[in-house]
Scaffold this motif. Structure first.
Motif, PDB file in Angstrom:
ATOM      1  N   PHE A  63       0.816  -1.207   0.000  1.00 13.06           N
ATOM      2  CA  PHE A  63       0.000   0.000   0.000  1.00 13.06           C
ATOM      3  C   PHE A  63       0.856   1.265   0.000  1.00 13.06           C
ATOM      4  CE2 PHE A  63      -2.677  -3.286   1.872  1.00 13.06           C
ATOM      5  CZ  PHE A  63      -3.846  -3.125   1.143  1.00 13.06           C
ATOM      6  N   GLY A  64       2.160   1.103  -0.133  1.00 13.66           N
ATOM      7  CA  GLY A  64       3.044   2.255  -0.123  1.00 13.66           C
ATOM      8  C   GLY A  64       2.941   3.066  -1.395  1.00 13.66           C
ATOM      9  N   GLY A  65       3.160   4.373  -1.271  1.00 13.67           N
ATOM     10  CA  GLY A  65       3.215   5.240  -2.433  1.00 13.67           C
ATOM     11  C   GLY A  65       1.884   5.521  -3.080  1.00 13.67           C
ATOM     12  N   LEU A  66       0.794   5.251  -2.393  1.00 13.10           N
ATOM     13  CA  LEU A  66      -0.526   5.498  -2.965  1.00 13.10           C
ATOM     14  C   LEU A  66      -0.984   6.925  -2.671  1.00 13.10           C
ATOM     15  CD1 LEU A  66      -2.257   2.098  -2.191  1.00 13.10           C
ATOM     16  CD2 LEU A  66      -1.576   2.988  -4.435  1.00 13.10           C
ATOM     17  N   PRO A  67      -1.922   7.435  -3.488  1.00  9.21           N
ATOM     18  CA  PRO A  67      -2.372   8.812  -3.282  1.00  9.21           C
ATOM     19  C   PRO A  67      -3.088   8.995  -1.947  1.00  9.21           C
ATOM     20  CG  PRO A  67      -3.093   7.968  -5.428  1.00  9.21           C
ATOM     21  CD  PRO A  67      -2.556   6.800  -4.650  1.00  9.21           C
ATOM     22  N   ALA A  68      -3.199  10.245  -1.550  1.00  9.61           N
ATOM     23  CA  ALA A  68      -4.010  10.586  -0.388  1.00  9.61           C
ATOM     24  C   ALA A  68      -5.433  10.083  -0.611  1.00  9.61           C
ATOM     25  CB  ALA A  68      -4.004  12.098  -0.176  1.00  9.61           C
ATOM     26  N   ALA A  69      -6.147   9.884   0.492  1.00  5.22           N
ATOM     27  CA  ALA A  69      -7.483   9.304   0.385  1.00  5.22           C
ATOM     28  C   ALA A  69      -8.471  10.014   1.293  1.00  5.22           C
ATOM     29  CB  ALA A  69      -7.447   7.816   0.730  1.00  5.22           C
ATOM     30  N   PHE A  70      -9.671  10.156   0.784  1.00  4.92           N
ATOM     31  CA  PHE A  70     -10.835  10.516   1.596  1.00  4.92           C
ATOM     32  C   PHE A  70     -11.710   9.279   1.618  1.00  4.92           C
ATOM     33  CE2 PHE A  70     -15.210  11.830   2.164  1.00  4.92           C
ATOM     34  CZ  PHE A  70     -15.145  12.754   3.191  1.00  4.92           C
ATOM     35  N   VAL A  71     -11.862   8.678   2.788  1.00  8.16           N
ATOM     36  CA  VAL A  71     -12.639   7.446   2.926  1.00  8.16           C
ATOM     37  C   VAL A  71     -13.856   7.749   3.784  1.00  8.16           C
ATOM     38  CG1 VAL A  71     -12.645   5.047   3.657  1.00  8.16           C
ATOM     39  CG2 VAL A  71     -10.536   6.069   2.757  1.00  8.16           C
ATOM     40  N   ALA A  72     -15.032   7.490   3.227  1.00  8.44           N
ATOM     41  CA  ALA A  72     -16.281   7.692   3.957  1.00  8.44           C
ATOM     42  C   ALA A  72     -16.934   6.344   4.200  1.00  8.44           C
ATOM     43  CB  ALA A  72     -17.225   8.592   3.166  1.00  8.44           C
ATOM     44  N   THR A  73     -17.311   6.090   5.440  1.00 11.20           N
ATOM     45  CA  THR A  73     -18.029   4.866   5.759  1.00 11.20           C
ATOM     46  C   THR A  73     -19.344   5.230   6.433  1.00 11.20           C
ATOM     47  OG1 THR A  73     -16.739   4.677   7.812  1.00 11.20           O
ATOM     48  CG2 THR A  73     -16.015   3.370   5.922  1.00 11.20           C
ATOM     49  N   ALA A  74     -20.326   4.347   6.269  1.00 11.69           N
ATOM     50  CA  ALA A  74     -21.619   4.512   6.921  1.00 11.69           C
ATOM     51  C   ALA A  74     -21.636   3.638   8.170  1.00 11.69           C
ATOM     52  CB  ALA A  74     -22.749   4.130   5.972  1.00 11.69           C
ATOM     53  N   ASP A  75     -22.109   4.173   9.253  1.00 13.94           N
ATOM     54  CA  ASP A  75     -22.090   3.500  10.549  1.00 13.94           C
ATOM     55  C   ASP A  75     -22.823   2.157  10.511  1.00 13.94           C
ATOM     56  OD1 ASP A  75     -21.936   3.116  13.340  1.00 13.94           O
ATOM     57  OD2 ASP A  75     -23.750   4.267  13.689  1.00 13.94           O
ATOM     58  N   CYS A  76     -23.965   2.093   9.820  1.00 13.56           N
ATOM     59  CA  CYS A  76     -24.817   0.893   9.819  1.00 13.56           C
ATOM     60  C   CYS A  76     -24.808   0.262   8.434  1.00 13.56           C
ATOM     61  CB  CYS A  76     -26.236   1.263  10.242  1.00 13.56           C
ATOM     62  SG  CYS A  76     -26.340   2.052  11.861  1.00 13.56           S
ATOM     63  N   ASP A  77     -23.691  -0.346   8.076  1.00 16.86           N
ATOM     64  CA  ASP A  77     -23.470  -0.820   6.714  1.00 16.86           C
ATOM     65  C   ASP A  77     -22.660  -2.109   6.765  1.00 16.86           C
ATOM     66  OD1 ASP A  77     -22.825  -1.161   4.007  1.00 16.86           O
ATOM     67  OD2 ASP A  77     -21.646   0.674   3.860  1.00 16.86           O
ATOM     68  N   VAL A  78     -23.054  -3.101   5.992  1.00 14.10           N
ATOM     69  CA  VAL A  78     -22.278  -4.342   5.941  1.00 14.10           C
ATOM     70  C   VAL A  78     -20.829  -4.092   5.534  1.00 14.10           C
ATOM     71  CG1 VAL A  78     -24.234  -5.882   5.532  1.00 14.10           C
ATOM     72  CG2 VAL A  78     -23.081  -4.819   3.585  1.00 14.10           C
ATOM     73  N   LEU A  79     -20.570  -3.010   4.806  1.00 16.42           N
ATOM     74  CA  LEU A  79     -19.217  -2.739   4.321  1.00 16.42           C
ATOM     75  C   LEU A  79     -18.412  -1.825   5.235  1.00 16.42           C
ATOM     76  CD1 LEU A  79     -19.869  -2.186   0.483  1.00 16.42           C
ATOM     77  CD2 LEU A  79     -19.431  -4.311   1.727  1.00 16.42           C
ATOM     78  N   SER A  80     -18.969  -1.440   6.379  1.00 15.46           N
ATOM     79  CA  SER A  80     -18.290  -0.424   7.199  1.00 15.46           C
ATOM     80  C   SER A  80     -16.923  -0.871   7.671  1.00 15.46           C
ATOM     81  CB  SER A  80     -19.164  -0.028   8.388  1.00 15.46           C
ATOM     82  OG  SER A  80     -19.400  -1.137   9.243  1.00 15.46           O
ATOM     83  N   ASP A  81     -16.778  -2.122   8.104  1.00 18.63           N
ATOM     84  CA  ASP A  81     -15.498  -2.574   8.646  1.00 18.63           C
ATOM     85  C   ASP A  81     -14.417  -2.662   7.577  1.00 18.63           C
ATOM     86  OD1 ASP A  81     -16.670  -2.733  11.109  1.00 18.63           O
ATOM     87  OD2 ASP A  81     -16.629  -4.917  11.261  1.00 18.63           O
ATOM     88  N   GLU A  82     -14.767  -3.113   6.385  1.00 20.91           N
ATOM     89  CA  GLU A  82     -13.728  -3.231   5.360  1.00 20.91           C
ATOM     90  C   GLU A  82     -13.305  -1.854   4.844  1.00 20.91           C
ATOM     91  OE1 GLU A  82     -15.732  -4.906   1.392  1.00 20.91           O
ATOM     92  OE2 GLU A  82     -16.568  -5.793   3.218  1.00 20.91           O
ATOM     93  N   GLY A  83     -14.233  -0.897   4.818  1.00 11.58           N
ATOM     94  CA  GLY A  83     -13.841   0.466   4.461  1.00 11.58           C
ATOM     95  C   GLY A  83     -12.877   1.040   5.475  1.00 11.58           C
ATOM     96  N   THR A  84     -13.177   0.805   6.755  1.00  8.31           N
ATOM     97  CA  THR A  84     -12.281   1.260   7.822  1.00  8.31           C
ATOM     98  C   THR A  84     -10.927   0.569   7.724  1.00  8.31           C
ATOM     99  OG1 THR A  84     -14.134   1.748   9.306  1.00  8.31           O
ATOM    100  CG2 THR A  84     -11.982   1.355  10.320  1.00  8.31           C
ATOM    101  N   ALA A  85     -10.943  -0.736   7.450  1.00  7.81           N
ATOM    102  CA  ALA A  85      -9.689  -1.484   7.328  1.00  7.81           C
ATOM    103  C   ALA A  85      -8.853  -0.959   6.173  1.00  7.81           C
ATOM    104  CB  ALA A  85      -9.983  -2.971   7.133  1.00  7.81           C
ATOM    105  N   TYR A  86      -9.500  -0.568   5.081  1.00  4.86           N
ATOM    106  CA  TYR A  86      -8.740  -0.051   3.948  1.00  4.86           C
ATOM    107  C   TYR A  86      -8.125   1.305   4.287  1.00  4.86           C
ATOM    108  CZ  TYR A  86      -7.210   0.233  -0.847  1.00  4.86           C
ATOM    109  OH  TYR A  86      -6.412   0.291  -1.967  1.00  4.86           O
ATOM    110  N   ALA A  87      -8.873   2.146   4.956  1.00  5.72           N
ATOM    111  CA  ALA A  87      -8.320   3.432   5.389  1.00  5.72           C
ATOM    112  C   ALA A  87      -7.119   3.222   6.291  1.00  5.72           C
ATOM    113  CB  ALA A  87      -9.397   4.245   6.111  1.00  5.72           C
TER     114      ALA A  87
END
Length: 316
Positions: free
Chosen positions: A239-263
């Motif tokens: 994951f080195g050398g990747l661009p800056a990121a704005f990561v938005a997750t929804a509190d009540c979402d099946v995908l919330s944990d993986e979005g957080t993990a990616y951030a």
């Protein structure tokens, strides 16, 4: 894990509509339902200068795109946007108002990519189209009133997935023009090993755990694809050398944990990451204007992140 009162009202309206669960539908019927839901949203989008449909020709592909230009004199920075829909549903029409809002709010040209959908075109077709569209903007940007040195990629859900993969591919190609990756509740791990898939398996809108399995089974070409980083960017080896990121997750979402993990993976590798979790929100809330106040706030947050990224000096 308590939904916002406005979301509670939206969920009650959804229940009253008695729509069939996505996983019970054919892809064609699911698209019809999703398109109808998108058209039913009211509101007036932000003013822009113009919008035109084009064809991005690169990498031996012809990818339809819709380009939105902001008001004011260019050249403008550009945001290459990939719509959500599980790689199976959605198109430039379902995300037209959102694209207009992001264009008007950010002052950037928005290039909305109409990539191929599964199951007619399975993985990695969407990734190939996403990469081709980005390459086209890089090469043709100056002809379109775009400053090709100031680009961003992003999207919601499946679109966030495509954007994350394109950012990795751009790094591997030695490109440095992506100032920001905007990942809104991205699909980051098709193995579904994160706890949010259990916590929010059902009862939080149309994206249930069963619906995610439906999307995955239509999108991936083989079970092993779930661990291919081009499908599940959390499996990238570096994951080195990747661009800056704005990561938005929804509190009540099946995908919330993986979005957080990616951030967290991006931040641990040295990327500048702004991660915002929107409390009480569900998957898909970003497009729920004008009914959901936090949808408008999140769109403004994305636009502010784009403006800030385009104003910064590029990383050395």
């Amino acid at each position: 894990m308590t939904v916002h009162p406005q979301i509670r009202a939206a969920l009650a309206a959804l229940a009253e509509a008695n729509l069939p669960a996505i996983e019970t539908l054919t892809p064609e019927r699911a698209r019809e339902v999703f398109n109808a839901m998108s058209r039913a949203r009211g509101g007036t989008p932000a003013p822009i200068a113009k919008a035109e449909d084009h064809v991005a020709e690169a990498e031996g592909l012809k990818v339809p795109v819709r380009i939105y230009w902001p008001e004011g004199v260019g050249p403008h920075p550009a945001f290459v946007f990939f719509h959500g829909g599980g790689h199976v549903i959605g198109d430039v029409e379902t995300h037209d108002k959102l694209a207009r809002n992001l264009c008007g709010l950010s002052g950037a040209v928005v290039v909305s990519v109409d990539y191929r959908l599964a199951p007619e075109h399975r993985f990695p077709a969407a990734i190939e189209d996403g990469w081709a569209a980005y390459e086209w903007v890089r090469r043709r940007g100056a002809d379109l009133g775009i400053d090709p040195s100031r680009l961003a990629v992003g999207g919601d859900s499946a679109g966030g997935n495509i954007a994350a993969v394109v950012a990795i591919m751009a790094r591997d190609a030695g490109y440095s023009d992506i100032r920001l990756q905007v990942l809104v509740y991205p699909v980051a791990d098709f193995t579904f090993g994160h706890d949010s898939h259990r916590r929010f398996a059902e009862g939080y809108g149309i994206l249930t755990a069963d619906a995610m399995r439906w999307f995955r089974d239509h999108y991936l070409s083989a079970p092993d694809d779930a661990r291919d980083w081009r499908a599940s960017p959390l499996f990238a080896s570096d994951f080195g050398g990747l661009p800056a990121a704005f990561v938005a997750t929804a509190d009540c979402d099946v995908l919330s944990d993986e979005g957080t993990a990616y951030a967290e993976a991006l931040r641990a590798a040295g990327a500048v990451v702004e991660h915002r979790e929107y409390r009480g929100m569900i998957h898909g809330f970003l497009a729920m204007t004008p009914a959901i106040d936090d949808a408008a706030r999140a769109q403004a947050d994305v636009a502010a992140a784009l403006k800030a990224a385009f104003a910064r000096e590029p990383a050395s």
